[in-house]
Design an enzyme around this catalytic site. Structure first.
Site, PDB file in Angstrom:
ATOM      1  N   CYS A  78      17.400   6.505  24.581  1.00  0.00           N
ATOM      2  CA  CYS A  78      18.693   6.839  25.068  1.00  0.00           C
ATOM      3  C   CYS A  78      19.567   5.481  25.533  1.00  0.00           C
ATOM      4  O   CYS A  78      20.962   5.688  24.669  1.00  0.00           O
ATOM      5  CB  CYS A  78      18.588   7.657  26.545  1.00  0.00           C
ATOM      6  SG  CYS A  78      18.138   6.460  27.835  1.00  0.00           S
ATOM      7  N   HIS A 116      22.946  12.329  22.876  1.00  0.00           N
ATOM      8  CA  HIS A 116      22.059  11.344  23.406  1.00  0.00           C
ATOM      9  C   HIS A 116      20.811  11.486  22.652  1.00  0.00           C
ATOM     10  O   HIS A 116      20.445  12.352  21.834  1.00  0.00           O
ATOM     11  CB  HIS A 116      21.818  11.795  25.021  1.00  0.00           C
ATOM     12  CG  HIS A 116      21.217  12.975  25.254  1.00  0.00           C
ATOM     13  ND1 HIS A 116      20.083  13.363  26.267  1.00  0.00           N
ATOM     14  CD2 HIS A 116      21.489  14.207  24.706  1.00  0.00           C
ATOM     15  CE1 HIS A 116      19.750  14.535  25.920  1.00  0.00           C
ATOM     16  NE2 HIS A 116      20.357  15.199  25.179  1.00  0.00           N
ATOM     17  N   HIS A 152      18.615   7.842  32.702  1.00  0.00           N
ATOM     18  CA  HIS A 152      19.089   8.333  31.146  1.00  0.00           C
ATOM     19  C   HIS A 152      20.553   7.960  31.153  1.00  0.00           C
ATOM     20  O   HIS A 152      21.214   8.153  32.029  1.00  0.00           O
ATOM     21  CB  HIS A 152      18.857   9.941  31.135  1.00  0.00           C
ATOM     22  CG  HIS A 152      18.655  10.535  29.804  1.00  0.00           C
ATOM     23  ND1 HIS A 152      18.075  10.144  28.675  1.00  0.00           N
ATOM     24  CD2 HIS A 152      19.687  11.306  29.302  1.00  0.00           C
ATOM     25  CE1 HIS A 152      18.253  10.677  27.662  1.00  0.00           C
ATOM     26  NE2 HIS A 152      19.430  11.435  28.065  1.00  0.00           N
TER      27      HIS A 152
END
Length: 157
Positions: free
Chosen positions: A71, A133, A121
Site C-alpha cells: 500500500c 490502493h 493502510h
C-alpha cells in the site's frame, strides 16, 4: 534597439501600478512565493493518474514498484513520479502530510486507515468515496470504495 530590448526600460518607466495592470490584463498575476491552488494540486493529480496506471499490478509486501506494490509502496512510487518525496510506511506518510477533514478531501489526497491511533493502510483518494490502493497479499492494485469510517486524510505538501 529591438522591441525585446525596450521592454525592461518601458516597464521601468511605466511604474509598478502599470506593470500590475499589464500583468492582470495578460490573464494572471505572478506573486513570488505564492503557488496557485491549481499548481499545488498538480502533483497530487499526477500521482493519482500514476497509481491508476498500475491497475492490476500484484501486491507484494515491501514492494515499491514499478511492477509490484504494497500500500505505502504504491503511494510512495506515485508521488515520487509526480515529483514529491514521501517516507516509506503508511504511518510515516501520515506524519508527513497536512491533515485535512473529510469535507476538504480532494482527488489525489491520501486516505489513511487506522485502528485507534495506529495507521495500518494507505491509498490515494480518487473521488466519489473511492481510492486506488494495493490491498493485500493475493490481490492487485485496484480502485475500491472506502470500506471504513476509521480513516484520516492527508494532503502531500
Amino acid at each position: 534597439m529591438t522591441a525585446l530590448n525596450r521592454v525592461p526600460s518601458l516597464m521601468a518607466r511605466a511604474g509598478t501600478a502599470s506593470a500590475l495592470t499589464i500583468a492582470a490584463v495578460g490573464g494572471s498575476i505572478v506573486v513570488p512565493g505564492v503557488a496557485s491552488e491549481a499548481a499545488a494540486a498538480a502533483p497530487a493529480t499526477k500521482a493519482l493518474k500514476i497509481a491508476a496506471s498500475k491497475k492490476g499490478a500484484p501486491y507484494r509486501y515491501g514492494a515499491t514498484g514499478p511492477h509490484r506494490f504494497d500500500c505505502s509502496g504504491l503511494t510512495l512510487y506515485s508521488f515520487k513520479k509526480a515529483g514529491k518525496k514521501l517516507p516509506r510506511t503508511a504511518a510515516q506518510q501520515y506524519n508527513r502530510t497536512r491533515h485535512i477533514s473529510a469535507s476538504s478531501r480532494k482527488a489525489g489526497d491520501l486516505v489513511f486507515f487506522h485502528s485507534g491511533r495506529s495507521v495500518y493502510h494507505v491509498g490515494i483518494y480518487a473521488g466519489k468515496g473511492k481510492i486506488w490502493h494495493a490491498p493485500k497479499t493475493g490481490d492487485v492494485v485496484r480502485l475500491q470504495k472506502i470500506w471504513s469510517k476509521s480513516v484520516w486524510y492527508g494532503r502531500v505538501k
